[in-house]
Write a protein that holds these residues in place. Structure first.
Motif, PDB file in Angstrom:
ATOM      1  N   ARG A   5      42.748   4.492  58.994  1.00 21.94           N
ATOM      2  CA  ARG A   5      41.709   4.261  59.570  1.00 21.94           C
ATOM      3  C   ARG A   5      41.020   6.105  59.063  1.00 21.94           C
ATOM      4  NH1 ARG A   5      46.194   6.219  62.761  1.00 21.94           N
ATOM      5  NH2 ARG A   5      45.964   7.643  63.909  1.00 21.94           N
ATOM      6  N   ASP A  46      36.779   4.428  62.203  1.00 21.52           N
ATOM      7  CA  ASP A  46      36.035   3.843  62.112  1.00 21.52           C
ATOM      8  C   ASP A  46      36.877   2.714  61.841  1.00 21.52           C
ATOM      9  OD1 ASP A  46      37.666   4.727  59.922  1.00 21.52           O
ATOM     10  OD2 ASP A  46      36.037   4.881  58.855  1.00 21.52           O
ATOM     11  N   ARG A  47      37.909   2.645  62.271  1.00 18.88           N
ATOM     12  CA  ARG A  47      38.811   0.597  61.965  1.00 18.88           C
ATOM     13  C   ARG A  47      39.153   0.662  63.305  1.00 18.88           C
ATOM     14  NH1 ARG A  47      42.184   0.002  56.131  1.00 18.88           N
ATOM     15  NH2 ARG A  47      40.118   0.345  55.751  1.00 18.88           N
ATOM     16  N   MET A  48      38.954  -0.437  63.570  1.00 17.81           N
ATOM     17  CA  MET A  48      39.550  -0.847  65.152  1.00 17.81           C
ATOM     18  C   MET A  48      40.147  -1.596  65.150  1.00 17.81           C
ATOM     19  SD  MET A  48      35.428   0.179  66.798  1.00 17.81           S
ATOM     20  CE  MET A  48      36.425  -0.719  68.408  1.00 17.81           C
ATOM     21  N   GLN A  49      40.597  -2.836  63.598  1.00 12.71           N
ATOM     22  CA  GLN A  49      41.764  -3.468  64.224  1.00 12.71           C
ATOM     23  C   GLN A  49      43.373  -3.071  63.087  1.00 12.71           C
ATOM     24  OE1 GLN A  49      37.789  -5.844  62.522  1.00 12.71           O
ATOM     25  NE2 GLN A  49      39.651  -7.133  62.657  1.00 12.71           N
ATOM     26  N   PHE A  76      43.887  -5.358  67.577  1.00 12.10           N
ATOM     27  CA  PHE A  76      42.714  -5.271  68.212  1.00 12.10           C
ATOM     28  C   PHE A  76      42.596  -3.752  69.098  1.00 12.10           C
ATOM     29  CE2 PHE A  76      42.482  -8.689  66.514  1.00 12.10           C
ATOM     30  CZ  PHE A  76      41.498  -9.293  65.590  1.00 12.10           C
ATOM     31  N   ALA A  82      39.652   4.061  70.928  1.00  9.77           N
ATOM     32  CA  ALA A  82      38.735   4.474  69.491  1.00  9.77           C
ATOM     33  C   ALA A  82      37.881   4.642  69.346  1.00  9.77           C
ATOM     34  CB  ALA A  82      38.662   2.724  69.563  1.00  9.77           C
ATOM     35  N   ASP A 116      32.744  -3.089  74.055  1.00 11.79           N
ATOM     36  CA  ASP A 116      34.049  -3.358  73.117  1.00 11.79           C
ATOM     37  C   ASP A 116      35.007  -4.945  73.265  1.00 11.79           C
ATOM     38  OD1 ASP A 116      33.554  -1.624  71.866  1.00 11.79           O
ATOM     39  OD2 ASP A 116      35.316  -0.318  71.922  1.00 11.79           O
ATOM     40  N   THR A 139      35.619  -4.945  64.366  1.00  8.50           N
ATOM     41  CA  THR A 139      35.124  -3.402  63.994  1.00  8.50           C
ATOM     42  C   THR A 139      34.010  -3.117  63.128  1.00  8.50           C
ATOM     43  OG1 THR A 139      37.483  -3.022  63.140  1.00  8.50           O
ATOM     44  CG2 THR A 139      35.627  -1.506  62.736  1.00  8.50           C
ATOM     45  N   ASN A 140      33.318  -3.643  63.279  1.00  7.82           N
ATOM     46  CA  ASN A 140      31.914  -4.138  62.271  1.00  7.82           C
ATOM     47  C   ASN A 140      30.769  -3.861  63.118  1.00  7.82           C
ATOM     48  OD1 ASN A 140      32.627  -2.739  60.222  1.00  7.82           O
ATOM     49  ND2 ASN A 140      32.315  -4.495  59.087  1.00  7.82           N
ATOM     50  N   CYS A 198      31.661  -3.882  66.762  1.00  9.57           N
ATOM     51  CA  CYS A 198      31.830  -2.486  67.904  1.00  9.57           C
ATOM     52  C   CYS A 198      30.973  -1.204  67.515  1.00  9.57           C
ATOM     53  CB  CYS A 198      32.879  -2.387  67.742  1.00  9.57           C
ATOM     54  SG  CYS A 198      34.019  -3.955  68.606  1.00  9.57           S
TER      55      CYS A 198
END
Ligand code: FAD
Ligand code: DHB
Length: 395
Positions: free
Chosen positions: A178, A278-281, A286, A292, A309, A333-334, A336
């Motif tokens: 991330r 910038d990365r949520m998974q 998740f 996040a 989210d 991720t994208n 959200c």
């Protein structure tokens, strides 16, 4: 030694707005979940935080059958007032956005309603857990280990884990690769709760040379007010006299309007930062909500963004359990982040627009006042603010 491992479809860490809304959304789809929460039930329901709900959050609560008390006890406003340069300007959001409103219904009341409804329908929420650790995230059977409130080691096996454990929770650390973006502000807010009748029928956001002030409400008897302060100021240095003196000066810029005082029964300083992961998974984990991303409170986006989210994750999980397809989960991720960055922009913009600070040059001060003047005299500019404030539609 752990007791026999428990099993559920989705393990949720955190009983904040994100975790609780997710649990309700999953329950509606017939998907099982268990919530693990480190604080006590009482603590969760008594922490004073955000106050404003976006229109779609209100609609979501109603569609989940959770809005009955909100309709009775919430405050519904047509718009807000902006006060600056000795003048007051009303922005009518209902007119500007085709009927969407500002709803003031505090976060802890939302949580009470969501927890009560979850427990009433047999949902599991384990309060007071410690030592939460996540395992096997790249497998189809991740699990969570933790110590329960009786000091007993426990294991929860799941298909998926939602790390919705706020800014200090452990989940974010498990997301490999991330990048984190952060922006700090040279100020904070001193928030108070006051026993007094409302001084105005809607929220007032004031920019004053002494700093920002915000008048909000909680009930006909209790008001919520905020005052710009230093980022690391100590509440003990703010006597009631000092607080009232500052609030009077910053808010009473308009002839004939007075702020009603009352007994201050709660004071606290809130820090301010913008933060995005910038990365949520990662595998079957998740993350979402404050775990996040963080926004400064101006514009009241934090709670609403956390709930968005949860909506996106619930859609991905519902699709997975119905069709076996992981496409929506892969896009989590994208999906959200598109909303998150817009809320980050808006909160950053509102914060800079309304706060004063010693590093701001006279030129920048004039630019901010010109921006405010433009906002209250241009239908296009007012509409842009209004649609962000009442909440952009969900993708
Ligand atoms: P949270 O509400 O933080 O919930 C996460 C939950 O996870 C918590 O209950 C926490 O106890 C739990 N948890 C943490 N670690 C663990 C663990 N190891 N194991 C299990 N559980 C764990 N927003 C606004 O819009 N306006 C405001 O005025 C405003 N005021 C705020 C004041 C404060 C002091 C704070 C901290 C935030 C404020 N916010 C405000 C932001 C808003 O409250 C948050 O954006 C919102 O609560 C986010 O919801 P969440 O569910 O993601 O996180
Ligand atoms: C409240 C908080 C906010 O951050 C805001 O912008 C408006 C109202 C409140 O707590 O009432």
């Amino acid at each position: 030694m752990p007791i026999a491992p428990a099993r559920t479809q989705v393990g949720i860490i955190g009983a904040g707005p994100a975790g609780l809304f997710l649990a309700h959304l999953l329950h509606r789809q017939g998907i099982e979940c268990v919530i693990l929460e480190s604080r006590s039930h009482e603590d969760v329901e008594n922490t004073i935080r955000a106050g404003v709900l976006e229109q779609w959050t209100v609609d979501l609560m109603l569609s989940l059958g959770l809005g009955e008390r909100m309709l009775r006890e919430g405050h519904f406003h047509r718009g807000i007032t902006l006060r600056f340069a000795g003048e007051s300007h009303h922005l009518d959001f209902e007119d500007l956005t085709g009927g969407r409103r500002v709803t003031v219904y505090p976060q802890h009341e939302v949580l009470k309603d969501l927890i009560a409804a979850r427990l009433a329908s047999g949902g599991e929420i384990h309060f007071g857990v410690r030592d939460v650790k996540l395992h096997d995230l790249n497998s189809k059977r991740p699990h969570i280990t933790y110590t329960d409130e009786n000091g007993q080691q426990q294991e929860l096996h799941c298909d998926f884990i939602a790390g919705y454990d706020g800014s200090q929770g452990p989940s974010r650390q498990y997301v490999e690769g991330r990048t984190e973006y952060q922006h700090l502000y040279p100020f904070g807010w001193l928030g108070i709760l006051v026993e007094a009748p409302p001084s105005h029928h809607e929220l007032i956001y004031a920019r004053h040379e002494r700093g920002f002030a915000l008048l909000s409400t909680r009930s006909p008897e209790i008001q919520r007010l905020y005052l710009q302060c230093g980022p690391t100021d100590n509440v003990a240095d703010y006597s009631d006299e000092l607080i009232w003196s500052e609030l009077h000066q910053r808010l009473e810029t308009v002839d004939g309007w007075t702020l009603t005082e009352g007994r201050i029964f709660q004071k606290g300083v809130i820090g301010m930062r913008s933060f995005v992961c910038d990365r949520m998974q990662h595998g079957r984990l998740f993350i979402g909500g404050d775990a996040a991303h963080i926004v400064p409170p101006t514009g009241a986006k934090g709670l609403n963004l956390a709930v968005a989210d949860a909506v996106y994750l619930s859609r991905g999980l519902e699709c997975f359990y119905r069709t076996g397809q992981q496409t929506l989960l892969d896009q989590y991720t994208n999906t959200c982040l598109r909303r998150i960055w817009k809320a980050e922009r808006f909160s950053w913009y509102m914060t800079n627009l309304l706060h004063t600070n010693s590093t701001e040059s006279p030129f920048e001060q004039r630019i901010r006042l010109a921006d405010l003047d433009y906002l209250v005299h241009s239908q296009a500019a007012a509409t842009a603010l209004a649609e962000n404030y009442v909440g952009l539609p969900l993708d």
